[in-house]
Design a protein around this motif. Structure first.
Motif, short mmCIF file in Angstrom:
data_model
loop_
_atom_site.label_atom_id
_atom_site.label_comp_id
_atom_site.label_asym_id
_atom_site.label_seq_id
_atom_site.Cartn_x
_atom_site.Cartn_y
_atom_site.Cartn_z
N PRO A 1 -13.31 -49.75 60.64
CA PRO A 1 -13.68 -51.16 60.15
C PRO A 1 -11.99 -51.88 61.34
CG PRO A 1 -12.39 -50.76 58.21
CD PRO A 1 -13.40 -48.77 58.76
N GLU A 2 -12.67 -53.04 61.33
CA GLU A 2 -11.83 -53.93 61.96
C GLU A 2 -10.72 -54.78 60.92
OE1 GLU A 2 -13.82 -56.76 64.41
OE2 GLU A 2 -14.93 -55.28 65.65
N SER A 3 -11.68 -55.09 59.95
CA SER A 3 -10.61 -55.32 59.07
C SER A 3 -10.11 -54.61 57.41
CB SER A 3 -11.00 -56.28 58.23
OG SER A 3 -12.02 -55.49 57.54
N ASP A 4 -8.98 -55.13 57.18
CA ASP A 4 -7.92 -54.15 56.87
C ASP A 4 -9.65 -54.11 55.12
OD1 ASP A 4 -6.95 -51.94 54.72
OD2 ASP A 4 -5.03 -53.94 54.46
N ALA A 5 -10.56 -53.18 55.18
CA ALA A 5 -11.43 -52.40 54.39
C ALA A 5 -10.82 -51.51 53.06
CB ALA A 5 -12.75 -52.30 55.11
N LEU A 6 -9.94 -50.95 53.64
CA LEU A 6 -9.71 -50.25 52.79
C LEU A 6 -9.02 -51.11 51.68
CD1 LEU A 6 -8.90 -47.31 51.19
CD2 LEU A 6 -6.74 -47.13 52.59
N ARG A 7 -7.91 -52.19 51.66
CA ARG A 7 -7.80 -52.78 50.67
C ARG A 7 -8.32 -53.35 49.87
NH1 ARG A 7 -2.14 -55.27 50.78
NH2 ARG A 7 -1.97 -54.88 52.23
N SER A 8 -9.74 -54.09 50.00
CA SER A 8 -11.05 -54.57 49.97
C SER A 8 -11.62 -53.51 48.47
CB SER A 8 -11.84 -55.18 50.62
OG SER A 8 -13.13 -55.66 50.34
N HIS A 9 -11.71 -52.56 49.38
CA HIS A 9 -12.71 -51.25 48.44
C HIS A 9 -11.33 -51.17 47.21
CE1 HIS A 9 -15.99 -51.47 51.21
NE2 HIS A 9 -15.26 -50.64 52.25
N LEU A 10 -9.93 -50.37 47.07
CA LEU A 10 -8.98 -50.19 46.46
C LEU A 10 -9.77 -51.76 45.26
CD1 LEU A 10 -7.20 -48.48 45.12
CD2 LEU A 10 -6.09 -49.98 46.58
N TYR A 11 -9.12 -52.88 45.71
CA TYR A 11 -9.65 -54.09 44.35
C TYR A 11 -11.11 -53.52 43.40
CZ TYR A 11 -10.05 -58.71 42.51
OH TYR A 11 -9.86 -59.53 42.14
N THR A 12 -11.50 -53.19 44.89
CA THR A 12 -12.74 -53.18 43.99
C THR A 12 -12.92 -51.89 43.07
OG1 THR A 12 -14.24 -54.39 45.76
CG2 THR A 12 -15.65 -53.28 44.87
N LEU A 13 -12.45 -50.66 43.40
CA LEU A 13 -12.17 -49.94 42.57
C LEU A 13 -11.05 -50.04 41.49
CD1 LEU A 13 -12.57 -46.83 41.99
CD2 LEU A 13 -10.99 -45.99 43.53
#
Length: 224
Positions: free
Chosen positions: A187-199
């Motif tokens: 993905p273009e954005s830092d989606a990993l950070r977002s998914h980590l927060y959701t997790l």
């Protein structure tokens, strides 16, 4: 997504095999010598190991023998070689190979054999992972927490947790997580950070299980 480790020292052939598998939807890791291949296979066992026999450092037969001695689960091994004598095949199967394919080979046959080995490996693996208070059911894609309740995890947050649980106790680098989650389409954005927060939010009281190892990546750290 199934993961395959291709251990082949002939770069053009290795590139050809990797391109074929990537196009078929596999996540591909590569090694050009036997010692690195064994190290990678033990660090994160793939769903299938595609193994040449004539390797520098550690030949394919020795690699397979050491893998069988040291791995904590069965890794399906497909030996890929031009050695076609009955004695060569005896040595390969004797070392623990699951299948044997002669060079030159048809691309379709290579894919069929890899898919069959991946299914066979899946049958021998428990569908339920336990990590501390977490219970992860691969069949239903459900995660239960401390109180036994099903946690509301979106698909990518679930996938992130599954990658970490399957790798435990190893720390998984950010680059490896990107490969596991998005393959060659990051993905273009830092989606990993977002998914980590959701997790972590979904884990609630268990969110401390997911540790950030600064400068390295993420790992699960269940209580002893």
């Amino acid at each position: 997504m199934n993961r395959i480790l291709v251990v082949e020292d002939h770069a053009p052939l290795r590139d050809q095999i990797a391109a074929l598998l990537l196009a078929a939807g596999w996540a591909v890791e590569e090694a050009s010598d036997g010692r690195l291949g064994l190290q990678l296979a033990l660090a994160q066992p793939p769903d299938v190991l595609l193994l040449d026999l004539g390797l520098p450092g550690l030949d394919g037969v020795a690699l397979c023998q050491r893998l069988r001695e040291q791995a904590d689960r069965h890794v399906p091994v497909l030996m890929l070689t031009a050695r076609d004598s009955l004695d060569d095949k005896r040595q390969g199967f004797g070392a623990g190979a699951d299948d044997y394919l002669l060079k030159p080979f048809a691309s379709e046959e290579l894919l069929w054999r890899c898919q069959a080995l991946a299914r066979r490996g899946e049958l021998g693996r428990s569908p339920v992972l336990r990590c501390g208070p977490l219970r992860i059911d691969r069949r239903s894609a459900e995660v239960c927490g401390t109180a036994g309740q099903v946690l509301p995890l979106p698909p990518q947050a679930y996938r992130l947790l599954l990658v970490l649980a399957e790798a435990w106790p190893r720390t998984v680098s950010r680059s490896e997580l990107h490969q596991q989650l998005w393959a060659d389409e990051p993905p273009e954005s830092d989606a990993l950070r977002s998914h980590l927060y959701t997790l972590r939010q979904a884990l609630g009281p268990d969110q401390g299980l997911v540790k950030t190892v600064h400068g390295v990546g993420l790992r699960l750290s269940p209580p002893a």
